[in-house]
Scaffold this motif. Structure first.
Motif, short mmCIF file in Angstrom:
data_model
loop_
_atom_site.label_atom_id
_atom_site.label_comp_id
_atom_site.label_asym_id
_atom_site.label_seq_id
_atom_site.Cartn_x
_atom_site.Cartn_y
_atom_site.Cartn_z
N LYS A 208 15.99 67.12 61.16
CA LYS A 208 17.34 67.66 61.35
C LYS A 208 17.67 67.65 62.83
CE LYS A 208 20.19 71.60 59.85
NZ LYS A 208 20.15 72.95 59.24
N PRO A 209 18.68 66.90 63.25
CA PRO A 209 19.01 66.81 64.67
C PRO A 209 19.45 68.16 65.23
CG PRO A 209 20.10 65.08 63.43
CD PRO A 209 19.57 66.05 62.43
N THR A 210 19.24 68.33 66.53
CA THR A 210 19.73 69.50 67.26
C THR A 210 20.70 69.04 68.34
OG1 THR A 210 17.73 70.80 66.88
CG2 THR A 210 19.10 71.45 68.74
N VAL A 211 21.82 69.71 68.42
CA VAL A 211 22.86 69.39 69.40
C VAL A 211 22.95 70.52 70.41
CG1 VAL A 211 25.31 68.88 69.75
CG2 VAL A 211 24.16 68.10 67.66
N LEU A 232 31.15 70.60 64.61
CA LEU A 232 29.73 70.56 64.26
C LEU A 232 29.40 71.39 63.02
CD1 LEU A 232 28.16 70.91 67.84
CD2 LEU A 232 28.48 68.80 66.52
N ALA A 233 30.33 72.26 62.63
CA ALA A 233 30.03 73.24 61.57
C ALA A 233 29.63 72.58 60.26
CB ALA A 233 31.24 74.15 61.35
N LEU A 235 28.39 69.43 59.96
CA LEU A 235 27.38 68.38 60.11
C LEU A 235 25.99 68.96 59.83
CD1 LEU A 235 28.48 66.43 63.31
CD2 LEU A 235 28.82 65.81 60.91
N PRO A 236 25.08 68.15 59.35
CA PRO A 236 23.71 68.63 59.09
C PRO A 236 22.89 68.66 60.37
CG PRO A 236 23.89 66.33 58.45
CD PRO A 236 25.28 66.76 58.88
N VAL A 237 23.29 69.54 61.29
CA VAL A 237 22.62 69.66 62.59
C VAL A 237 22.43 71.13 62.91
CG1 VAL A 237 23.60 67.49 63.46
CG2 VAL A 237 24.80 69.64 63.89
N ASP A 238 21.41 71.40 63.72
CA ASP A 238 21.30 72.70 64.37
C ASP A 238 22.04 72.61 65.70
OD1 ASP A 238 19.78 73.92 62.38
OD2 ASP A 238 17.90 73.17 63.23
N VAL A 239 22.50 73.76 66.20
CA VAL A 239 23.29 73.80 67.42
C VAL A 239 22.76 74.88 68.33
CG1 VAL A 239 25.59 74.15 68.43
CG2 VAL A 239 25.36 73.00 66.21
N VAL A 240 22.58 74.54 69.61
CA VAL A 240 22.30 75.52 70.65
C VAL A 240 23.43 75.40 71.67
CG1 VAL A 240 20.72 76.29 72.46
CG2 VAL A 240 19.81 75.33 70.33
N VAL A 331 35.67 65.58 67.28
CA VAL A 331 34.32 65.94 67.73
C VAL A 331 33.30 65.57 66.66
CG1 VAL A 331 32.80 67.86 68.33
CG2 VAL A 331 35.12 67.78 69.26
N ARG A 332 33.61 65.89 65.41
CA ARG A 332 32.70 65.58 64.32
C ARG A 332 32.45 64.07 64.25
NH1 ARG A 332 35.72 67.15 60.60
NH2 ARG A 332 35.08 69.34 60.72
N ALA A 333 33.52 63.28 64.37
CA ALA A 333 33.38 61.82 64.28
C ALA A 333 32.55 61.29 65.46
CB ALA A 333 34.76 61.17 64.25
N ALA A 334 32.83 61.78 66.65
CA ALA A 334 32.09 61.29 67.82
C ALA A 334 30.62 61.67 67.74
CB ALA A 334 32.71 61.85 69.10
N ALA A 335 30.33 62.91 67.39
CA ALA A 335 28.93 63.35 67.29
C ALA A 335 28.21 62.56 66.19
CB ALA A 335 28.87 64.84 67.00
N SER A 336 28.87 62.36 65.08
CA SER A 336 28.25 61.61 63.98
C SER A 336 27.93 60.18 64.41
CB SER A 336 29.18 61.58 62.77
OG SER A 336 29.40 62.87 62.26
N THR A 337 28.87 59.56 65.12
CA THR A 337 28.67 58.18 65.56
C THR A 337 27.51 58.07 66.54
OG1 THR A 337 30.99 57.63 65.21
CG2 THR A 337 29.75 56.24 66.73
N VAL A 338 27.48 58.96 67.54
CA VAL A 338 26.44 58.87 68.56
C VAL A 338 25.07 59.16 67.95
CG1 VAL A 338 25.63 59.83 70.74
CG2 VAL A 338 28.06 59.39 70.41
N LEU A 339 25.00 60.09 67.01
CA LEU A 339 23.73 60.38 66.37
C LEU A 339 23.27 59.24 65.44
CD1 LEU A 339 24.20 64.15 65.46
CD2 LEU A 339 22.47 63.22 67.01
N ALA A 340 24.20 58.58 64.80
CA ALA A 340 23.85 57.57 63.79
C ALA A 340 23.62 56.18 64.40
CB ALA A 340 24.94 57.49 62.73
N ASP A 341 24.31 55.86 65.49
CA ASP A 341 24.24 54.52 66.08
C ASP A 341 23.08 54.47 67.06
OD1 ASP A 341 24.59 52.10 67.40
OD2 ASP A 341 26.77 52.26 67.42
N ALA A 342 22.03 53.76 66.73
CA ALA A 342 20.81 53.73 67.55
C ALA A 342 21.06 53.16 68.93
CB ALA A 342 19.73 52.91 66.84
#
Length: 372
Positions: A208-211, A232-233, A235-240, A331-342
């Motif tokens: 599970k990714p952490t942002v 981010l709410a 998305l399947p991520v933890d947030v700090v 924000v959701r789209a950008a975070a999803s893209t950066v996390l998914a695109d290697a």
């Protein structure tokens, strides 16, 4: 040897000095730090003798917090010229001269926008080194600050410096690889690049990714946290998230499980456990993330931040959003893209490897010792 480290402005100008100051202490040198009175507590907490160059901070309440303003590049340049190179340089030229005459340092090490300390060192005949705090370059340009610095130099009796050699006199120390610098604004060829710390090798991928979310620690704007945490709410991520000393975490309202909000956590404690950074593109946040091979989503708000954000985008390590108009969906789209695109992580890992190959701060000390 006695070394006086100086900075003007906030923690983003002080923190880059800390690794070198600690390396100097470890090498047996006597160290003190001069900076705004608003940061005296942080200076002493870091283990240094503090010389305040202005009065203590005044407390503020949420009702006194200024609303976030739209980025205004021209206003930022005026503040650099009139504030840092004008009023600030005038204040620090006087304050550092007085401190140096009393404490008698052998060397001055300044943050790059502390022009007054460079003037004081020149006036007193002291060698001076510069630590780069504006990573991408472009914001601090000689033509922006020349007129103000010409006035301050004249007031203290220094000769004209039409080539602005005072900006690069003495060793130039950069806590990042020169490949990060925008090639339009190169550093001097003899700049010494170093890494601020030993970084552990990356661990195995997390299920599970952490942002990590940060918009700075001083006078932090509260407005971006709404769309960022909202995006981010789901998305399947933890947030700090760290909100700075002017915001109470409770002001952001209730959050879901897996979201931790604090006023401050040292980023070196957070970043090794993260997969993505969402920030204002401050130099410390950007280079800190890249040191750990982390890509970013950036919402630059002013000063050097737009320059850093553009450089990160050019290097393929970040997506950039407008801080005034970004929505939770964006924000959701950008975070999803950066996390998914290697490709984002691979580009960040390349810079991480460059940083890991740089010398540690203790290798800057012989450069300072050679000045005496």
């Amino acid at each position: 040897m006695r070394i006086l480290f100086t900075f003007i402005g906030g923690l983003g100008h002080f923190r880059p000095l800390i690794p070198i100051a600690r390396a100097a202490q470890a090498a047996g040198h006597t160290v003190a730090v001069a900076g705004t009175g608003k940061r005296t507590q942080e200076i002493t907490a870091a283990g240094f003798t503090a010389f305040p160059t202005s009065g203590p901070p005044q407390p503020t309440s949420p009702s006194e917090r200024a609303p976030m303003e739209a980025p205004d590049p021209e206003a930022d340049l005026r503040q650099l010229a009139e504030g840092f190179a004008g009023r600030g340089a005038r204040r620090h030229a006087a304050a550092i001269t007085e401190i140096a005459r009393s404490w008698r340092p052998d060397v001055v090490v300044r943050d790059e926008v502390d022009f007054g300390s460079a003037i004081a060192a020149e006036l007193l005949g002291l060698p001076c080194a510069t630590v780069i705090v504006l990573a991408a370059g472009g914001f601090l340009r000689p033509e922006v600050v020349a007129a103000s610095l010409r006035e301050v130099r004249s007031e203290v009796g220094l000769p004209p410096d039409p080539e602005m050699t005072m900006l690069s006199r003495g060793p130039i120390l950069a806590p990042f690889p020169q490949s990060f610098r925008d090639p339009q604004f190169p550093l001097p060829p003899d700049t010494f690049s170093y890494r601020s710390a030993v970084v552990p090798a990356p661990g195995p991928p997390r299920e599970k990714p952490t942002v990590y979310v940060t918009f700075g620690t001083v006078n932090t704007a509260i407005e971006p946290f709404g769309p960022v945490l909202g995006g981010l709410a789901t998305l399947p991520v933890d947030v700090v998230a760290t909100v700075g000393n002017s915001i109470e975490p409770a002001e952001l309202g209730p959050v879901r499980d897996g979201v931790r909000i604090e006023q401050f956590i040292p980023q070196d404690e957070v970043l090794p456990h993260c997969d993505l950074v969402i920030s204002h593109a401050g130099s410390g946040s950007v280079i800190g993330g890249l040191t750990h091979g982390l890509p970013s989503v950036l919402l630059p708000m002013g000063a050097d931040q737009p320059y850093n954000a553009r450089r990160c985008a050019d290097l393929g390590v970040a997506q950039v959003l407008d801080p005034m108009t970004a929505t939770a969906d964006e924000v959701r789209a950008a975070a999803s893209t950066v996390l998914a695109d290697a490709r984002y992580r691979e580009a960040a890992a390349e810079i991480r490897d460059e940083i890991s190959a740089l010398p540690l701060p203790d290798e800057t000390i012989p450069l300072l010792e050679a000045l005496v």
